[in-house]
Design a protein around this motif. Structure first.
Motif, short mmCIF file in Angstrom:
data_model
loop_
_atom_site.label_atom_id
_atom_site.label_comp_id
_atom_site.label_asym_id
_atom_site.label_seq_id
_atom_site.Cartn_x
_atom_site.Cartn_y
_atom_site.Cartn_z
N GLY A 140 35.10 34.23 44.25
CA GLY A 140 36.40 34.24 43.61
C GLY A 140 37.30 35.25 44.28
N TYR A 141 38.57 35.21 43.92
CA TYR A 141 39.51 36.17 44.47
C TYR A 141 40.62 36.46 43.46
CZ TYR A 141 42.68 32.27 45.71
OH TYR A 141 43.52 31.19 45.68
N ALA A 142 41.22 37.62 43.63
CA ALA A 142 42.36 38.03 42.80
C ALA A 142 43.33 38.77 43.68
CB ALA A 142 41.89 38.92 41.65
N TYR A 143 44.60 38.65 43.36
CA TYR A 143 45.61 39.33 44.17
C TYR A 143 46.82 39.67 43.33
CZ TYR A 143 48.17 34.91 44.38
OH TYR A 143 48.87 33.78 44.06
N ALA A 144 47.64 40.54 43.88
CA ALA A 144 48.92 40.89 43.28
C ALA A 144 50.01 40.64 44.29
CB ALA A 144 48.93 42.36 42.84
N SER A 145 51.20 40.35 43.79
CA SER A 145 52.36 40.08 44.63
C SER A 145 53.60 40.63 43.92
CB SER A 145 52.49 38.57 44.87
OG SER A 145 52.63 37.88 43.64
N PRO A 146 54.72 40.68 44.61
CA PRO A 146 55.94 41.21 43.98
C PRO A 146 56.31 40.41 42.73
CG PRO A 146 56.25 41.01 46.34
CD PRO A 146 54.95 40.32 46.02
#
Length: 160
Positions: free
Chosen positions: A62-68
């Motif tokens: 799995g993966y998780a990320y943040a963005s503006p």
């Protein structure tokens, strides 16, 4: 194990994401990104915010990320977050572990608030976000057209 994603994870992240795009309304993208596009996103968001992968053995689970969150300067301390777990690893704690690490990294980088958009209905995602401390803040009604119907997107927030 949870670690920062790199270009070598692009194909696995694209494969995990693909059915969320093609087989559901969870993502509002209409065409799944290929590994090259996913590598670009990993590089961009990994540098500015964070992009993490969870592995089980040698497999990306799995993966998780943040963005503006928005482009205007006053929003700079807020970010949007997203998480995708492989269907091969349902309800194994990967989502909570990813969010735990992602939110800690974002706080250490000085971010103040994280926002998640959840296309409705999606009770599993709502449960995960609320278990990770997110609270509902509103709903965009009929904001997107996908799979033959108008879709609502609920918004959740967590102050870091």
């Amino acid at each position: 194990m949870i670690r920062a994603a790199g270009p070598e994870d692009a194909e696995a992240c694209a494969a995990i994401y693909r059915p969320y795009v093609t087989d559901s309304w969870v993502s509002f993208e209409l065409d799944p990104p290929d590994a090259e596009e996913m590598a670009r996103r990993i590089a961009d968001y990994g540098a500015s915010h964070a992009w993490l992968v969870a592995t089980r053995g040698s497999e990306v689970a799995g993966y998780a990320y943040a963005s503006p969150h928005r482009t205007r300067a006053a929003y700079a301390s807020s970010c949007d977050v997203a998480i995708y777990v492989s269907p091969a690893f349902p309800r194994t704690g990967i989502g909570r572990a990813l969010y735990g690490e992602l939110l800690a990294r974002l706080k250490a980088k000085g971010f103040h608030a994280a926002f998640a958009g959840i296309a409705q209905p999606n009770p599993a995602s709502v449960a995960l976000h609320e278990a990770c401390g997110f609270t509902p803040v509103g709903v965009y009604r009929e904001v997107g057209w996908k799979m033959g119907a108008w879709r609502d997107v609920g918004r959740w927030q967590r102050v870091l």
